[in-house]
Design an enzyme around this catalytic site. Structure first.
Site, mmCIF file in Angstrom:
data_model
loop_
_atom_site.group_PDB
_atom_site.id
_atom_site.type_symbol
_atom_site.label_atom_id
_atom_site.label_comp_id
_atom_site.label_asym_id
_atom_site.label_seq_id
_atom_site.Cartn_x
_atom_site.Cartn_y
_atom_site.Cartn_z
ATOM 1 N N LEU A 5 -0.513 -87.548 21.468
ATOM 2 C CA LEU A 5 0.181 -86.509 20.692
ATOM 3 C C LEU A 5 -0.703 -85.851 19.620
ATOM 4 O O LEU A 5 -1.273 -86.538 18.778
ATOM 5 C CB LEU A 5 1.419 -87.120 20.021
ATOM 6 N N HIS A 54 -0.410 -76.265 16.470
ATOM 7 C CA HIS A 54 0.021 -77.276 15.501
ATOM 8 C C HIS A 54 -0.338 -76.775 14.097
ATOM 9 O O HIS A 54 -1.464 -76.325 13.875
ATOM 10 C CB HIS A 54 -0.673 -78.616 15.786
ATOM 11 N N THR A 62 -2.676 -83.110 25.656
ATOM 12 C CA THR A 62 -2.987 -84.317 26.421
ATOM 13 C C THR A 62 -1.950 -85.372 26.026
ATOM 14 O O THR A 62 -1.206 -85.167 25.056
ATOM 15 C CB THR A 62 -4.412 -84.818 26.096
ATOM 16 N N GLU A 122 -1.484 -68.511 12.376
ATOM 17 C CA GLU A 122 -1.046 -68.938 13.713
ATOM 18 C C GLU A 122 -0.869 -67.718 14.608
ATOM 19 O O GLU A 122 -1.232 -67.729 15.786
ATOM 20 C CB GLU A 122 0.283 -69.700 13.624
ATOM 21 N N ARG A 136 9.611 -81.095 20.760
ATOM 22 C CA ARG A 136 9.947 -82.274 21.550
ATOM 23 C C ARG A 136 8.673 -83.044 21.858
ATOM 24 O O ARG A 136 7.638 -82.444 22.169
ATOM 25 C CB ARG A 136 10.575 -81.865 22.893
HETATM 26 C C1 GRF Z 1 4.969 -73.211 13.801
HETATM 27 O O1 GRF Z 1 4.529 -73.475 12.507
HETATM 28 C C2 GRF Z 1 4.236 -74.072 14.794
HETATM 29 O O2 GRF Z 1 2.927 -74.329 14.452
HETATM 30 C C3 GRF Z 1 5.036 -75.345 14.736
HETATM 31 O O3 GRF Z 1 6.368 -74.933 14.594
HETATM 32 C C4 GRF Z 1 6.411 -73.641 14.002
HETATM 33 C C5 GRF Z 1 7.142 -72.753 14.960
HETATM 34 O O4 GRF Z 1 7.380 -71.483 14.446
HETATM 35 N N1 GRF Z 1 4.748 -76.167 15.874
HETATM 36 P P1 GRF Z 1 7.861 -70.321 15.400
HETATM 37 O O5 GRF Z 1 9.094 -70.804 16.150
HETATM 38 O O6 GRF Z 1 6.745 -69.957 16.333
HETATM 39 O O7 GRF Z 1 8.220 -69.196 14.477
#
Ligand code: GRF
Length: 202
Positions: free
Chosen positions: A144, A109, A141, A174, A91
């Protein structure tokens, strides 16, 4: 104990990586709640199974973005968070929301910001032909996907990559950097000062 609220919209694999790291490394935190804007988000059941309170604030039930964000803030604040973690929360947030939590609002991100802000990052990375791609954890911040950067991880882009293979390689990273950044914040090694990241007081 620092209190964390995690916001999700989907499967919640980043949320799960954070929950698992917190448990395994015995972070001094209370996982206060996981909140989704989508009732069907898969991550809600994962959180519930871990005994964490869950809540849904369905954006479709609100007349506009401001009304949704106001209710979302009310629900988040009822859990008194020290940190709000956006983990695949799809969102765009109002400035009022962002400023209310600024300094204690993190996002991940799936690109090496400032490259590829916005959506479809893996597709765009393949189209442009970058050789290195990755993920970024940053303070949120009002601008976006442009908040100050806490952590980044890079991955190679291979010649036979598809969106899916590239996304999977990035996602693996991530799950490494997001828990680490959250832990650094919780333990006071990373702070937001005058719009910048201060690490270990430096
Ligand atoms: C991830 O790639 C995150 O960077 C992006 O949306 C995806 C979410 O994946 N904003 P999850 O729901 O954490 O598996």
């Amino acid at each position: 104990m620092k209190r964390i609220v995690i916001l999700i919209s989907g499967r919640g694999s980043n949320m799960q990586a954070i929950l698992e790291a917190a448990k395994a490394e015995q972070w001094p935190v209370t996982m206060a709640a996981v909140i989704s804007n989508r009732p069907s988000a898969g991550g809600l059941s994962t959180a519930g199974e871990s005994g964490i309170a869950t809540a849904v604030v369905d954006h479709q039930q609100y007349a506009d973005r401001a009304a949704f964000d106001t209710e979302l803030m009310r629900v988040i604040d009822s859990y008194r968070p020290d940190l709000v973690v956006l983990a695949g929360f799809m969102r765009i947030l109002t400035e009022e929301f962002v400023l209310h939590y600024q300094g204690r609002l993190l996002n991940i991100h799936p690109s090496l910001l400032p490259a590829f802000p916005g959506l479809a990052t893996h597709k765009r990375a393949l189209e442009v032909g970058v050789k290195t791609h990755g993920a970024t954890v940053h303070f949120v911040t009002p601008d976006l996907d442009h908040g100050p950067i806490i952590e980044q991880a890079s991955v190679p882009v291979l010649s036979d990559d598809t969106e899916d293979t590239l996304a999977a390689r990035v996602l693996q990273q991530e799950h490494v950097i997001y828990p680490r950044a959250v832990k650094d914040f919780i333990e006071g090694r990373v702070r937001f000062v005058n719009g910048q990241v201060v690490r270990d007081g430096v």
